[in-house]
Design a protein around this motif. Sequence first.
Motif, PDB file in Angstrom:
ATOM      1  N   VAL A 168       0.822  -1.209   0.000  1.00 28.00           N
ATOM      2  CA  VAL A 168       0.000   0.000   0.000  1.00 28.00           C
ATOM      3  C   VAL A 168       0.859   1.263   0.000  1.00 28.00           C
ATOM      4  N   ASN A 169       2.076   1.182   0.533  1.00 23.97           N
ATOM      5  CA  ASN A 169       2.987   2.330   0.487  1.00 23.97           C
ATOM      6  C   ASN A 169       3.208   2.794  -0.952  1.00 23.97           C
ATOM      7  N   TYR A 170       3.437   1.829  -1.827  1.00 24.84           N
ATOM      8  CA  TYR A 170       3.737   2.164  -3.220  1.00 24.84           C
ATOM      9  C   TYR A 170       2.480   2.496  -4.014  1.00 24.84           C
ATOM     10  N   THR A 171       1.339   1.976  -3.594  1.00 29.92           N
ATOM     11  CA  THR A 171       0.079   2.401  -4.218  1.00 29.92           C
ATOM     12  C   THR A 171      -0.147   3.886  -3.964  1.00 29.92           C
ATOM     13  N   LEU A 172       0.062   4.307  -2.730  1.00 29.61           N
ATOM     14  CA  LEU A 172      -0.135   5.712  -2.374  1.00 29.61           C
ATOM     15  C   LEU A 172       0.935   6.608  -3.008  1.00 29.61           C
ATOM     16  N   LEU A 173       2.164   6.115  -3.114  1.00 27.33           N
ATOM     17  CA  LEU A 173       3.206   6.879  -3.807  1.00 27.33           C
ATOM     18  C   LEU A 173       2.854   7.062  -5.280  1.00 27.33           C
ATOM     19  N   THR A 174       2.264   6.014  -5.867  1.00 29.79           N
ATOM     20  CA  THR A 174       1.807   6.121  -7.257  1.00 29.79           C
ATOM     21  C   THR A 174       0.749   7.209  -7.381  1.00 29.79           C
ATOM     22  N   GLY A 175      -0.112   7.312  -6.387  1.00 31.28           N
ATOM     23  CA  GLY A 175      -1.123   8.364  -6.382  1.00 31.28           C
ATOM     24  C   GLY A 175      -0.497   9.751  -6.385  1.00 31.28           C
ATOM     25  N   ILE A 176       0.573   9.915  -5.617  1.00 32.16           N
ATOM     26  CA  ILE A 176       1.275  11.201  -5.585  1.00 32.16           C
ATOM     27  C   ILE A 176       1.920  11.491  -6.935  1.00 32.16           C
ATOM     28  N   ILE A 177       2.542  10.476  -7.524  1.00 32.06           N
ATOM     29  CA  ILE A 177       3.177  10.624  -8.837  1.00 32.06           C
ATOM     30  C   ILE A 177       2.153  11.075  -9.880  1.00 32.06           C
ATOM     31  N   GLU A 178       0.986  10.432  -9.889  1.00 29.02           N
ATOM     32  CA  GLU A 178      -0.035  10.785 -10.876  1.00 29.02           C
ATOM     33  C   GLU A 178      -0.608  12.175 -10.612  1.00 29.02           C
ATOM     34  N   ARG A 179      -0.746  12.535  -9.346  1.00 26.59           N
ATOM     35  CA  ARG A 179      -1.298  13.857  -9.016  1.00 26.59           C
ATOM     36  C   ARG A 179      -0.335  14.967  -9.438  1.00 26.59           C
ATOM     37  N   VAL A 180       0.939  14.797  -9.172  1.00 31.31           N
ATOM     38  CA  VAL A 180       1.928  15.827  -9.474  1.00 31.31           C
ATOM     39  C   VAL A 180       2.145  15.972 -10.980  1.00 31.31           C
ATOM     40  N   THR A 181       2.181  14.856 -11.698  1.00 30.99           N
ATOM     41  CA  THR A 181       2.462  14.896 -13.136  1.00 30.99           C
ATOM     42  C   THR A 181       1.216  15.083 -13.992  1.00 30.99           C
ATOM     43  N   GLN A 182       0.044  14.773 -13.410  1.00 31.72           N
ATOM     44  CA  GLN A 182      -1.217  14.799 -14.157  1.00 31.72           C
ATOM     45  C   GLN A 182      -1.184  13.806 -15.324  1.00 31.72           C
ATOM     46  N   GLN A 183      -0.451  12.710 -15.136  1.00 33.72           N
ATOM     47  CA  GLN A 183      -0.396  11.637 -16.122  1.00 33.72           C
ATOM     48  C   GLN A 183      -0.572  10.296 -15.419  1.00 33.72           C
ATOM     49  N   SER A 184      -0.992   9.299 -16.193  1.00 33.46           N
ATOM     50  CA  SER A 184      -1.171   7.977 -15.597  1.00 33.46           C
ATOM     51  C   SER A 184       0.179   7.310 -15.364  1.00 33.46           C
ATOM     52  N   TYR A 185       0.213   6.421 -14.412  1.00 30.53           N
ATOM     53  CA  TYR A 185       1.421   5.662 -14.100  1.00 30.53           C
ATOM     54  C   TYR A 185       1.901   4.902 -15.326  1.00 30.53           C
ATOM     55  N   GLN A 186       0.979   4.271 -16.028  1.00 29.53           N
ATOM     56  CA  GLN A 186       1.336   3.487 -17.207  1.00 29.53           C
ATOM     57  C   GLN A 186       1.990   4.361 -18.273  1.00 29.53           C
ATOM     58  N   THR A 187       1.431   5.530 -18.512  1.00 29.81           N
ATOM     59  CA  THR A 187       2.004   6.458 -19.492  1.00 29.81           C
ATOM     60  C   THR A 187       3.397   6.896 -19.086  1.00 29.81           C
ATOM     61  N   LEU A 188       3.580   7.191 -17.810  1.00 29.47           N
ATOM     62  CA  LEU A 188       4.880   7.648 -17.322  1.00 29.47           C
ATOM     63  C   LEU A 188       5.945   6.563 -17.447  1.00 29.47           C
ATOM     64  N   VAL A 189       5.596   5.326 -17.102  1.00 26.35           N
ATOM     65  CA  VAL A 189       6.566   4.227 -17.211  1.00 26.35           C
ATOM     66  C   VAL A 189       6.995   4.052 -18.659  1.00 26.35           C
ATOM     67  N   LYS A 190       6.040   4.124 -19.565  1.00 26.17           N
ATOM     68  CA  LYS A 190       6.372   3.939 -20.984  1.00 26.17           C
ATOM     69  C   LYS A 190       7.197   5.103 -21.521  1.00 26.17           C
ATOM     70  N   GLN A 191       6.837   6.326 -21.139  1.00 27.14           N
ATOM     71  CA  GLN A 191       7.526   7.502 -21.660  1.00 27.14           C
ATOM     72  C   GLN A 191       8.908   7.704 -21.038  1.00 27.14           C
ATOM     73  N   ARG A 192       9.035   7.429 -19.752  1.00 29.75           N
ATOM     74  CA  ARG A 192      10.259   7.778 -19.031  1.00 29.75           C
ATOM     75  C   ARG A 192      11.219   6.606 -18.820  1.00 29.75           C
ATOM     76  N   ILE A 193      10.725   5.381 -19.005  1.00 28.06           N
ATOM     77  CA  ILE A 193      11.583   4.222 -18.733  1.00 28.06           C
ATOM     78  C   ILE A 193      11.659   3.268 -19.925  1.00 28.06           C
ATOM     79  N   ILE A 194      10.517   2.738 -20.363  1.00 29.20           N
ATOM     80  CA  ILE A 194      10.524   1.706 -21.399  1.00 29.20           C
ATOM     81  C   ILE A 194      11.068   2.217 -22.727  1.00 29.20           C
ATOM     82  N   ARG A 195      10.548   3.354 -23.193  1.00 27.75           N
ATOM     83  CA  ARG A 195      10.990   3.875 -24.501  1.00 27.75           C
ATOM     84  C   ARG A 195      12.423   4.381 -24.502  1.00 27.75           C
TER      85      ARG A 195
END
Length: 343
Positions: A168-195
């Motif tokens: 649950v720690n990382y679920t809530l951290l994901t919530g902070i990441i999405e709130r600050v960036t205004q992007q979904s976690y999936q989009t961020l992983v693909k844009q910033r890591i996978i690609r």
Amino acid sequence: MKRRSMILISLILVLVGSSIPVQAAGRSTEIQQVNQQLKKQHFTGSVLIIRDGRTILQHSYGYANFMKLQPNTTASDYQLASTQKVLTAVLFMQLVQAGKVQLNAPLSRYYPQIAHSKQITLRQMLDMNSGLYSMTDAQTMLSDSQLIKFAAQHVKVKAIGQHNYEPVNYTLLTGIIERVTQQSYQTLVKQRIIRPLKLQHTGFMLADYQQEATTTVAYKAVNSFLPYLVHDHESKIALNRKLGTGNMYSTVTDLFRLEQAIQQNKLLKPASVATLFNATDGSYRGGLYNYRDFVVSHGVESSYEAGLAMSRDGYSGVILLSNRKTGVSLSQQARKLYQRLRL
């Protein structure tokens, strides 16, 4: 009748062993012993061992899909489970690096409704020392925002400051990441890591997995002589609720490149990497267990299991991915192999 035939074939194949050749750059006695050890314990999956940038063992064991007689290969995809958490930590640290989030900020800044949130820091959440825990999982398909809201509503607190591994720690951290960036976690992983890393066979279980040509089926370890008797199906609801914590897949090669990129400062600045993984005694920091010269990660979901050990410079490591969990911890095995082979 068909089931009896499949059981008989399974037994015969286990007894005669895999016909897939070992793909190793070296043929040392030590490497051969490792290969035989994995066979003896009925390891089902793929292994990649690299020393100083040179592959010394790359091999697969057992079946990806026994009903189709499809063997595991070094290109097989496996669910990453909790080894994914380091990606969440990296995304979070990128925001810290950009000055958009502070490590020592209180949880109350983002979730004031959580009890004792003023006493808990975001750093403690990254390191699983927050005292947060949850005994309840969502039982329906939810959006990211709904999952995060559910987690915040059902989280409890005890023993702040003590290590307690709770997703649950990382679920809530994901919530902070999405709130600050205004992007979904999936989009961020693909844009910033996978690609950026050009990872060709890494993605999300629900969105991308079935598009892969080298998917694997998870099997329960009911009997070593009948290893492919029982499938272990994880529901879409179960996968959906592992937001930021364990709903991705990869191959041994992609996973090595990913972990290497983290250790070699390709996703974060050197100071940020040092801060995120600032332990040398095996303590959990930022999704990894940190030792002086290497880091370790472990993940288990349904009957998928992942274990890895990698040097701090990213040039050497052991990756073990399996679609049939047995009684041997793959993280412990990866660490022992790393030390045994003096990587």
